[in-house]
Design a protein around this motif. Structure first.
Motif: not given
Length: 456
Positions: A275-281, A286-307
């Motif tokens: 998906m590109g997101r953990w199942r909680d969103g 932003i959080s590649p290793d574990v889901p983070n409930a505080e970030l689950s609704s985040s839409n403010n990101f890009d792929y500049s650091n994941d080339l």
């Protein structure tokens, strides 16, 4: 000309409905007069964009009409000819990647043909009782028209929250995070905003075109544009999701892809990579290793650091459907850049959590709203079925892992880049198209005009 009258725009376009129950009634218009009588009944009930949902009205209603429906209502060919070809024609299975079991010959469980669909009535309610009451009224007013019942049991398509959780889908993901931020007037666009002309018809410019549009030498084009103004095109997709197959895939392939993790953790990480997101969103970048409930609704990101795709794979669903700042190839830029659509949808069918299929119908009802089916929706499906729109893709035959699998020349390998080398898993058929129809969601004024026989 700015949009000022939100009361003329159907509410479903402007904002999503957080309602637990929905029903989608399909009709074939019996004759012109019967169709107009039904519209006369429905038009005063339409939920427009100025209706306040703060007090949670018991039920909501919106309407869409196909090109065939406009014909059945008697709209004159002088006006119909200005509609774009992709709306006038049946949905293009090649453009959407609908092959084999998803082929249009199998749609609607074989109970009717797509060209018979003239009208859709979307109902939303807070309770089953309110939904049934609204349904009874609509069906009573539809005398002289034929209701088309697509399910195997001969019923309408009903949507319902899973486990009473808004946004939860059958594959376990949460949905609804990456909607475009629409600028609904002509004020200067702020960062991240999208011009309303990408979604609302009747205000085309040289830069953002849609059809019908006014051509000064052709008076009929002016009337056709008036007919669609403050409306949008809706691609209605009825999709089956094979939850048992998906769960078996995660169980088998998770440990192969991530052998050092405990089985459940491996399954969850593989689901996130698809998906590109953990199942909680939570976004992987932003959080590649574990889901983070505080970030689950985040839409403010890009792929500049994941080339290199180490956090979010290049072909992950959200990276394909909205590549954000990712480079596009020349052809994609010339064709208008990243296509955006407004998404509305709901799951249907009972939940399934195991790996044994009970063969019930379940999946997703999706609506994709745009001003150009060709430029926005078809372009998006083209990107999904073959990921070749960006120079970043190492495999130009890769495809979205959550799309249909049968696209010719597309790879069934899903690559997961890591810092120590690439992993890959073999994709299965998770999704089958059960039906698609293209609708105009007209303005409130146009609904009244059609009900009164205008444009004939």
């Amino acid at each position: 000309m700015p949009i000022t009258d939100l009361a003329d725009i159907q509410g479903l376009i402007h904002h999503g409905y957080v309602y637990p129950k929905s029903r989608h009634l399909l009709f074939e218009i019996g004759n012109r007069e019967a169709g107009k009588r039904l519209l006369k009944y429905l038009s005063p009930l339409v939920t427009h964009a100025k209706v306040s949902l703060v007090e949670k009205p018991a039920s909501l209603l919106n309407i869409g009409i196909t090109y065939g429906g406009l014909e059945a209502l008697g709209v004159n060919l002088r006006f119909l000819k200005w509609f774009p070809p992709e709306f006038r024609e049946e949905p293009d299975k090649i453009a959407m990647g609908d092959f084999d079991s998803s082929d249009p010959t199998n749609w609607w469980n074989g109970r009717f043909k797509t060209q018979q669909v003239h009208l859709i009535v979307h109902l939303y309610a807070q309770s089953p009782e309110a939904l049934d009451q609204l349904t009874i009224g609509v069906r009573s007013a539809a005398v002289g028209n034929r209701e088309l019942l697509p399910t195997r049991e001969g019923r309408a398509i009903d949507g319902e929250w899973l486990d009473n959780i808004p946004g939860k889908l059958h594959f376990g993901y949460r949905d609804g995070f990456s909607q475009p931020t629409v600028r609904w007037d002509d004020a200067p666009l702020q960062k991240g905003e999208v011009d309303y002309r990408h979604f609302i018809l009747g205000y085309a410019t040289d830069e953002i075109q849609s059809a019908p549009t006014v051509l000064t030498s052709y008076p009929d084009s002016t009337r056709a544009t008036e007919l669609v103004r403050n409306g949008t095109y809706s691609v209605f997709r009825w999709l089956y999701q094979d939850v048992a197959q998906f769960n078996r895939f995660l169980s088998a392939e998770g440990l192969r892809a991530f052998p050092t993790l405990p089985p459940k953790d491996a399954e969850e990480l593989l689901a996130a990579k698809l998906m590109g997101r953990w199942r909680d969103g939570t976004p992987l970048v932003i959080s590649p290793d574990v889901p983070n409930a505080e970030l689950s609704s985040s839409n403010n990101f890009d792929y500049s650091n994941d080339l290199y795709g180490h956090q979010c794979p290049f072909s992950a669903h959200i990276r394909v459907t909205n590549p954000r700042d990712q480079a596009l190839n020349h052809r994609s830029m010339v064709e208008g850049g990243v296509p955006r659509v407004i998404r509305r949808g709901t799951p249907y069918g009972s939940p399934l959590t195991g790996t044994e299929d009970d063969y019930d119908e379940r999946g997703l009802v999706g609506m994709f709203l745009c001003a150009s089916i060709q430029r926005q929706f078809y372009k998006l499906t083209a990107w999904m079925k073959v990921n070749n729109f960006s120079p970043i893709f190492p495999d130009l035959h890769a495809q979205d892992p959550l799309a249909n699998r049968r696209t010719p020349d597309a790879s069934i390998q899903f690559m997961i880049p890591t810092e120590v080398g690439n992993q890959s898993v073999v994709l299965k058929d998770f999704v089958t198209t059960k039906g698609t129809a293209f609708f105009l969601i007209p303005s409130v004024k146009t609904l009244y005009a059609l009900a009164n026989g205008q444009y004939q």
